[in-house]
Design an enzyme around this catalytic site. Structure first.
Site, mmCIF file in Angstrom:
data_model
loop_
_atom_site.group_PDB
_atom_site.id
_atom_site.type_symbol
_atom_site.label_atom_id
_atom_site.label_comp_id
_atom_site.label_asym_id
_atom_site.label_seq_id
_atom_site.Cartn_x
_atom_site.Cartn_y
_atom_site.Cartn_z
ATOM 1 C CE LYS A 134 49.069 -51.270 -43.260
ATOM 2 N NZ LYS A 134 48.520 -50.418 -44.286
ATOM 3 C CE LYS A 183 52.323 -47.253 -40.161
ATOM 4 N NZ LYS A 183 52.182 -46.477 -41.352
ATOM 5 C CE LYS A 191 45.642 -42.661 -44.130
ATOM 6 N NZ LYS A 191 46.368 -43.788 -44.735
HETATM 7 N N1 AQP Z 1 52.889 -42.850 -37.805
HETATM 8 C C1 AQP Z 1 53.497 -42.296 -38.842
HETATM 9 N N2 AQP Z 1 54.590 -41.523 -38.668
HETATM 10 C C2 AQP Z 1 55.212 -40.938 -39.728
HETATM 11 N N3 AQP Z 1 54.790 -41.074 -41.000
HETATM 12 C C3 AQP Z 1 53.712 -41.819 -41.207
HETATM 13 N N4 AQP Z 1 53.034 -42.147 -42.324
HETATM 14 C C4 AQP Z 1 51.980 -42.933 -42.014
HETATM 15 N N5 AQP Z 1 51.927 -43.133 -40.689
HETATM 16 C C5 AQP Z 1 53.004 -42.470 -40.168
HETATM 17 C C6 AQP Z 1 53.407 -41.683 -43.661
HETATM 18 O O1 AQP Z 1 52.241 -41.200 -44.295
HETATM 19 C C7 AQP Z 1 52.372 -41.415 -45.687
HETATM 20 C C8 AQP Z 1 51.097 -41.946 -46.242
HETATM 21 O O2 AQP Z 1 50.846 -43.202 -45.659
HETATM 22 P P1 AQP Z 1 49.744 -44.146 -46.270
HETATM 23 O O3 AQP Z 1 48.416 -43.637 -45.970
HETATM 24 O O4 AQP Z 1 50.003 -44.364 -47.706
HETATM 25 O O5 AQP Z 1 50.014 -45.540 -45.592
HETATM 26 P P2 AQP Z 1 50.453 -45.930 -44.187
HETATM 27 O O6 AQP Z 1 51.908 -45.664 -43.980
HETATM 28 O O7 AQP Z 1 50.041 -47.363 -44.023
HETATM 29 O O8 AQP Z 1 49.616 -44.955 -43.242
HETATM 30 P P3 AQP Z 1 48.558 -45.348 -42.133
HETATM 31 O O9 AQP Z 1 48.018 -44.107 -41.543
HETATM 32 O O10 AQP Z 1 49.153 -46.365 -41.208
HETATM 33 O O11 AQP Z 1 47.416 -45.968 -43.016
HETATM 34 P P4 AQP Z 1 46.699 -47.360 -42.859
HETATM 35 O O12 AQP Z 1 46.248 -47.416 -41.448
HETATM 36 O O13 AQP Z 1 45.577 -47.341 -43.832
HETATM 37 O O14 AQP Z 1 47.723 -48.406 -43.170
HETATM 38 C C9 AQP Z 1 53.567 -42.329 -45.896
HETATM 39 O O15 AQP Z 1 54.641 -41.566 -46.385
HETATM 40 C C10 AQP Z 1 53.874 -42.837 -44.523
HETATM 41 O O16 AQP Z 1 55.243 -43.067 -44.339
#
Ligand code: AQP
Length: 332
Positions: A111, A194, A197
């Site tokens: 990040k 990965k 969002k």
């Molecule tokens: N691509 C993914 N595949 C499987 N699991 C995923 N998770 C996120 N992306 C994937 C799982 O979703 C849960 C919540 O995630 P989060 O919103 O707390 O943070 P994150 O992992 O950083 O998700 P994003 O979508 O990538 O958010 P941003 O872009 O804001 O950083 C977790 O259990 C995560 O494993």
């Protein structure tokens, strides 16, 4: 019964990876466990959020969770900032965790990228707050996507160091619950990244609120390679994009890679993508409709969150007060 805890950031519209890696599993665990699910708005602040948007995104994430099937009457659903125990315990953990441990976190490296000097200190200590989220409830089972495995290992290191430093057996061992063939869903534009969002490209992900046309178009445009689908999983080696699409299909069909390839092996991507889009639309359309229904009544969403926060605080406050006492903080 082991207590389950998990969280999701209201940092945008939930995407398919959140759903297959986490949200769907949260729903399944409700039958066998007491569950606490949290919209982690303090975590979202670690990257810039428009203050006008954050509250709306918190409601939207709550609506999506309810639409997926989280039962806020039998279990607990709330937003993190409403329960102060999280921030209180996180400060203690900031003083327990070591710089070297946090320096090894791959999500921070991903990040922060090349802008390491300019990201918030909150992003660096994010895993300490995540450890506090879980341990404020002494939860021992945490359903997450595969990308969070390293953070949970760190949470266990923090719990053990706390127990050791203060000569107590206070915090339990946390067990990651990583379920399913799509525990790590990858970007539709780059099979090595990965799905996220906050990815600047909307074409890289399926949002849970996308309509049928958007889903079909994104899948049609998803990056692939020129070869047909292999007949067996070994043939997906070195084909990250193909592996990702087959994994998504398998998760939606409650199958595995071999099962999907037995049915679709040898086909070109045109036909396979059509079948995949159809499954996605059938699966996600009812969730999007139910999300819209909740969003039409923001007062009802706030009532769910308020009730959840009160019930969460009733569990976390005494645990965190005891942790504060153990480290010697005075409550005159
Ligand atoms: N691509 C993914 N595949 C499987 N699991 C995923 N998770 C996120 N992306 C994937 C799982 O979703 C849960 C919540 O995630 P989060 O919103 O707390 O943070 P994150 O992992 O950083 O998700 P994003 O979508 O990538 O958010 P941003 O872009 O804001 O950083 C977790 O259990 C995560 O494993």
């Amino acid at each position: 019964m082991q207590l389950v805890f998990s969280g999701i950031q209201p940092s945008g519209v939930p995407q398919l990876g959140n759903y297959l890696g986490a949200m769907r599993n949260w729903v399944a665990l409700q039958d066998r466990h007491d569950c606490i699910y949290c919209v982690v708005d303090l975590h979202a602040l670690t990257t810039w959020q428009d203050p006008k948007q954050l509250a709306a995104q918190t409601r939207e994430m709550t609506a999506s969770l309810l639409a997926c099937g989280i039962d806020a009457d039998r279990h607990i659903l709330f937003n993190q900032s409403a329960v102060h125990a999280h921030a209180r315990l996180a400060w203690i953990f900031n003083c327990v965790a070591r710089m070297g441990w946090l320096n090894r976190m791959t999500q921070f490296k991903d990040k922060a990228g090349k802008d390491r000097e300019n990201v918030s200190t909150g992003l660096f200590v994010y895993p300490n707050l995540m450890a506090a989220d879980i341990l404020a409830y002494k939860a021992s089972r945490v359903p997450v996507g595969d990308d969070q495995r390293q953070h949970l290992e760190l949470a266990n290191d923090i719990a053990q160091k706390f127990n050791h430093d203060y000569g107590v057996d206070f915090f339990p061992v946390i067990e990651p619950v990583i379920m399913g063939v799509a525990a790590r869903v990858m970007s539709l534009r780059d099979g090595t990244k990965k799905m996220s969002k906050s990815d600047p490209s909307d074409q890289s992900r399926i949002n849970l609120t996308d309509d049928a046309d958007a889903i079909a178009q994104k899948i049609r445009r998803a990056k692939t390679d020129p070869h047909p689908l292999p007949e067996a999983p070994a043939g997906l080696e070195g084909r990250a994009e193909a592996r990702n699409l087959v994994g998504i299909y398998a998760a939606l069909a409650d199958s595995d890679l071999a099962g999907v390839l037995a049915e679709h092996g040898g086909k070109g991507f045109g036909a396979f993508k059509e079948a995949l889009a159809e499954r996605l639309i059938a699966h996600l359309a009812p969730i999007a409709a139910e999300t819209r229904r909740w969003l039409a009544d923001p007062g009802a969403i706030d009532a769910v969150l308020r009730q959840g926060a009160a019930r969460a605080a009733a569990i976390a406050d005494p645990i965190v007060a005891e942790a504060e006492r153990l480290v010697g903080l005075l409550r005159p």
